[in-house]
Every structure is written in structure tokens, then in C-alpha cells.
Scaffold this motif. Structure first.
Motif, PDB file in Angstrom:
ATOM      1  N   LYS A  43     -36.108  32.720 -35.140  1.00 56.38           N
ATOM      2  CA  LYS A  43     -34.691  32.647 -35.504  1.00 56.38           C
ATOM      3  C   LYS A  43     -33.997  31.531 -34.723  1.00 56.38           C
ATOM      4  O   LYS A  43     -34.521  31.005 -33.758  1.00 56.38           O
ATOM      5  CB  LYS A  43     -34.005  33.984 -35.238  1.00 56.38           C
ATOM      6  CG  LYS A  43     -34.564  35.118 -36.086  1.00 56.38           C
ATOM      7  CD  LYS A  43     -33.729  36.370 -35.961  1.00 56.38           C
ATOM      8  CE  LYS A  43     -34.243  37.463 -36.875  1.00 56.38           C
ATOM      9  NZ  LYS A  43     -33.426  38.697 -36.776  1.00 56.38           N
ATOM     10  N   GLU A  44     -32.799  31.194 -35.181  1.00 58.35           N
ATOM     11  CA  GLU A  44     -32.035  30.145 -34.525  1.00 58.35           C
ATOM     12  C   GLU A  44     -31.436  30.644 -33.212  1.00 58.35           C
ATOM     13  O   GLU A  44     -31.184  31.841 -33.037  1.00 58.35           O
ATOM     14  CB  GLU A  44     -30.900  29.680 -35.445  1.00 58.35           C
ATOM     15  CG  GLU A  44     -31.375  28.953 -36.690  1.00 58.35           C
ATOM     16  CD  GLU A  44     -30.212  28.441 -37.516  1.00 58.35           C
ATOM     17  OE1 GLU A  44     -30.463  27.677 -38.467  1.00 58.35           O
ATOM     18  OE2 GLU A  44     -29.060  28.795 -37.209  1.00 58.35           O
ATOM     19  N   ARG A  45     -31.187  29.701 -32.325  1.00 62.66           N
ATOM     20  CA  ARG A  45     -30.520  30.032 -31.082  1.00 62.66           C
ATOM     21  C   ARG A  45     -29.064  30.382 -31.379  1.00 62.66           C
ATOM     22  O   ARG A  45     -28.386  29.679 -32.144  1.00 62.66           O
ATOM     23  CB  ARG A  45     -30.588  28.854 -30.120  1.00 62.66           C
ATOM     24  CG  ARG A  45     -30.123  29.154 -28.731  1.00 62.66           C
ATOM     25  CD  ARG A  45     -30.412  27.983 -27.802  1.00 62.66           C
ATOM     26  NE  ARG A  45     -31.838  27.700 -27.692  1.00 62.66           N
ATOM     27  CZ  ARG A  45     -32.349  26.817 -26.863  1.00 62.66           C
ATOM     28  NH1 ARG A  45     -31.557  26.109 -26.071  1.00 62.66           N
ATOM     29  NH2 ARG A  45     -33.647  26.613 -26.811  1.00 62.66           N
ATOM     30  N   LYS A  46     -28.581  31.462 -30.777  1.00 60.43           N
ATOM     31  CA  LYS A  46     -27.226  31.925 -31.064  1.00 60.43           C
ATOM     32  C   LYS A  46     -26.413  32.080 -29.786  1.00 60.43           C
ATOM     33  O   LYS A  46     -26.932  32.446 -28.738  1.00 60.43           O
ATOM     34  CB  LYS A  46     -27.272  33.265 -31.810  1.00 60.43           C
ATOM     35  CG  LYS A  46     -27.844  33.165 -33.208  1.00 60.43           C
ATOM     36  CD  LYS A  46     -27.708  34.488 -33.943  1.00 60.43           C
ATOM     37  CE  LYS A  46     -28.199  34.357 -35.372  1.00 60.43           C
ATOM     38  NZ  LYS A  46     -28.071  35.640 -36.108  1.00 60.43           N
ATOM     39  N   PHE A  47     -25.140  31.825 -29.929  1.00 65.21           N
ATOM     40  CA  PHE A  47     -24.197  31.974 -28.829  1.00 65.21           C
ATOM     41  C   PHE A  47     -24.045  33.439 -28.438  1.00 65.21           C
ATOM     42  O   PHE A  47     -23.974  34.321 -29.306  1.00 65.21           O
ATOM     43  CB  PHE A  47     -22.847  31.399 -29.259  1.00 65.21           C
ATOM     44  CG  PHE A  47     -21.722  31.714 -28.323  1.00 65.21           C
ATOM     45  CD1 PHE A  47     -20.813  32.716 -28.620  1.00 65.21           C
ATOM     46  CD2 PHE A  47     -21.574  31.010 -27.145  1.00 65.21           C
ATOM     47  CE1 PHE A  47     -19.780  33.013 -27.770  1.00 65.21           C
ATOM     48  CE2 PHE A  47     -20.539  31.293 -26.278  1.00 65.21           C
ATOM     49  CZ  PHE A  47     -19.630  32.299 -26.593  1.00 65.21           C
ATOM     50  N   VAL A  48     -23.975  33.687 -27.118  1.00 68.56           N
ATOM     51  CA  VAL A  48     -23.765  35.047 -26.626  1.00 68.56           C
ATOM     52  C   VAL A  48     -22.411  35.155 -25.904  1.00 68.56           C
ATOM     53  O   VAL A  48     -21.597  36.010 -26.229  1.00 68.56           O
ATOM     54  CB  VAL A  48     -24.890  35.468 -25.670  1.00 68.56           C
ATOM     55  CG1 VAL A  48     -24.594  36.833 -25.054  1.00 68.56           C
ATOM     56  CG2 VAL A  48     -26.234  35.483 -26.398  1.00 68.56           C
ATOM     57  N   LEU A  86     -28.340  47.931 -24.218  1.00 68.37           N
ATOM     58  CA  LEU A  86     -29.154  46.973 -24.948  1.00 68.37           C
ATOM     59  C   LEU A  86     -29.842  47.605 -26.146  1.00 68.37           C
ATOM     60  O   LEU A  86     -30.193  48.792 -26.134  1.00 68.37           O
ATOM     61  CB  LEU A  86     -30.188  46.352 -24.022  1.00 68.37           C
ATOM     62  CG  LEU A  86     -29.617  45.283 -23.089  1.00 68.37           C
ATOM     63  CD1 LEU A  86     -30.546  45.056 -21.896  1.00 68.37           C
ATOM     64  CD2 LEU A  86     -29.404  43.976 -23.839  1.00 68.37           C
ATOM     65  N   LYS A  87     -30.039  46.782 -27.186  1.00 66.54           N
ATOM     66  CA  LYS A  87     -30.645  47.233 -28.434  1.00 66.54           C
ATOM     67  C   LYS A  87     -31.945  46.474 -28.663  1.00 66.54           C
ATOM     68  O   LYS A  87     -32.071  45.309 -28.257  1.00 66.54           O
ATOM     69  CB  LYS A  87     -29.684  46.952 -29.587  1.00 66.54           C
ATOM     70  CG  LYS A  87     -28.304  47.540 -29.391  1.00 66.54           C
ATOM     71  CD  LYS A  87     -27.353  47.074 -30.473  1.00 66.54           C
ATOM     72  CE  LYS A  87     -25.945  47.590 -30.222  1.00 66.54           C
ATOM     73  NZ  LYS A  87     -24.989  47.118 -31.254  1.00 66.54           N
ATOM     74  N   PRO A  88     -32.900  47.080 -29.352  1.00 65.69           N
ATOM     75  CA  PRO A  88     -34.164  46.385 -29.632  1.00 65.69           C
ATOM     76  C   PRO A  88     -33.968  45.037 -30.334  1.00 65.69           C
ATOM     77  O   PRO A  88     -34.722  44.090 -30.084  1.00 65.69           O
ATOM     78  CB  PRO A  88     -34.911  47.379 -30.518  1.00 65.69           C
ATOM     79  CG  PRO A  88     -34.415  48.717 -30.062  1.00 65.69           C
ATOM     80  CD  PRO A  88     -32.955  48.499 -29.758  1.00 65.69           C
ATOM     81  N   ALA A  89     -32.945  44.960 -31.191  1.00 66.21           N
ATOM     82  CA  ALA A  89     -32.691  43.708 -31.912  1.00 66.21           C
ATOM     83  C   ALA A  89     -32.238  42.591 -30.991  1.00 66.21           C
ATOM     84  O   ALA A  89     -32.172  41.424 -31.422  1.00 66.21           O
ATOM     85  CB  ALA A  89     -31.645  43.937 -33.000  1.00 66.21           C
ATOM     86  N   GLU A  90     -31.933  42.929 -29.748  1.00 71.53           N
ATOM     87  CA  GLU A  90     -31.496  41.912 -28.793  1.00 71.53           C
ATOM     88  C   GLU A  90     -32.651  41.346 -27.980  1.00 71.53           C
ATOM     89  O   GLU A  90     -32.436  40.573 -27.049  1.00 71.53           O
ATOM     90  CB  GLU A  90     -30.397  42.485 -27.890  1.00 71.53           C
ATOM     91  CG  GLU A  90     -29.144  42.789 -28.704  1.00 71.53           C
ATOM     92  CD  GLU A  90     -28.011  43.399 -27.918  1.00 71.53           C
ATOM     93  OE1 GLU A  90     -28.264  44.367 -27.161  1.00 71.53           O
ATOM     94  OE2 GLU A  90     -26.871  42.923 -28.090  1.00 71.53           O
ATOM     95  N   THR A  91     -33.852  41.720 -28.352  1.00 70.74           N
ATOM     96  CA  THR A  91     -35.027  41.106 -27.766  1.00 70.74           C
ATOM     97  C   THR A  91     -35.033  39.616 -28.106  1.00 70.74           C
ATOM     98  O   THR A  91     -34.956  39.239 -29.283  1.00 70.74           O
ATOM     99  CB  THR A  91     -36.294  41.768 -28.307  1.00 70.74           C
ATOM    100  OG1 THR A  91     -36.347  43.126 -27.826  1.00 70.74           O
ATOM    101  CG2 THR A  91     -37.539  41.027 -27.880  1.00 70.74           C
ATOM    102  N   ALA A  92     -35.074  38.792 -27.063  1.00 70.97           N
ATOM    103  CA  ALA A  92     -34.970  37.353 -27.274  1.00 70.97           C
ATOM    104  C   ALA A  92     -35.191  36.637 -25.949  1.00 70.97           C
ATOM    105  O   ALA A  92     -35.180  37.259 -24.885  1.00 70.97           O
ATOM    106  CB  ALA A  92     -33.586  36.986 -27.820  1.00 70.97           C
TER     107      ALA A  92
END
Length: 120
Positions: A43-48, A86-92
């Protein structure tokens, strides 16, 4: 030349917390706006989150508001990202970035990233 090194990543269960650190060397951070980004596999890099040079202004992606906190200690030349619930979808891979407050319109300096894995 500004160099950034992230640390603090690891494996955490869903609902858990982690604190990431970004240590700078080569320049003082007081002349830089700082931010955290993340990139999941494929996936693309996203702002946090981002924080102004004097910590007077912060901003967050909608998905992390009220759960993540960005902060900085210019005396220690370090930026932090406190992450909760934290959520599993936030694995990155989480990256620290710096943008000079003068003469720059984008983040010019990046760390190598630190891996965060959230298990379900």
C-alpha cells in the motif's frame, strides 16, 4: 545533513499501546516540522500525524484521532508517537519525516522506518 532514526516498534496485541521515537542527528529539530507516516505492505505511504517546530500545532489523520499523540522534545532532538488502542489494520512500517520550516513544501528527510505489528 539531518538524519532520523526511528525506534520503538514491535509486536503488540490488538488494543495495546506502543510509543515510537524518532531521534535526530546532524541538525537541531527546532527548524523542522515533523511528522509520522506509515506504509502497510503493498500500500501507499500515508500520513499519520504532524507537529509544528515549537509543538504549538498538531494534526492527525482522522483514523488515529483520539488514539495517537504526537509530541516532541527539541532539547533531546526527538519526536514521539504514542499509539493506543491499536488495530490489526495498523500493522505497517512507521516512518518519521522532517520538513524545514523555511524553503520547503514537502518532507525532505526520512528515517528508515520501524515495524509495528498488531496481532488480532
Amino acid at each position: 545533513q539531518l538524519q532520523l532514526v526511528e525506534s520503538g516498534g514491535g509486536l503488540v496485541q490488538a488494543g495495546g499501546s506502543l510509543r515510537l521515537s524518532c531521534a535526530a542527528s546532524g541538525r537541531t529539530l527546532g527548524s523542522y516540522r515533523m511528522a509520522w507516516f506509515r506504509q502497510a505492505p503493498g500500500k501507499e505511504r500515508k500520513f499519520v500525524a504532524a507537529i509544528s517546530e515549537n509543538a504549538g500545532s498538531v494534526s492527525y489523520a482522522d483514523s488515529v484521532k483520539c488514539r495517537f499523540t504526537i509530541s516532541r522534545d527539541n532539547a533531546k532532538n526527538t519526536v514521539y508517537l504514542q499509539m493506543a488502542h491499536l488495530k490489526p489494520a495498523e500493522t505497517a512500517a512507521y516512518y518519521c519525516a522532517a520538513r524545514p520550516i523555511v524553503g520547503a513544501s514537502s518532507y525532505e528527510y526520512w528515517g528508515q522506518g520501524t515495524q509495528v505489528t498488531v496481532s488480532s
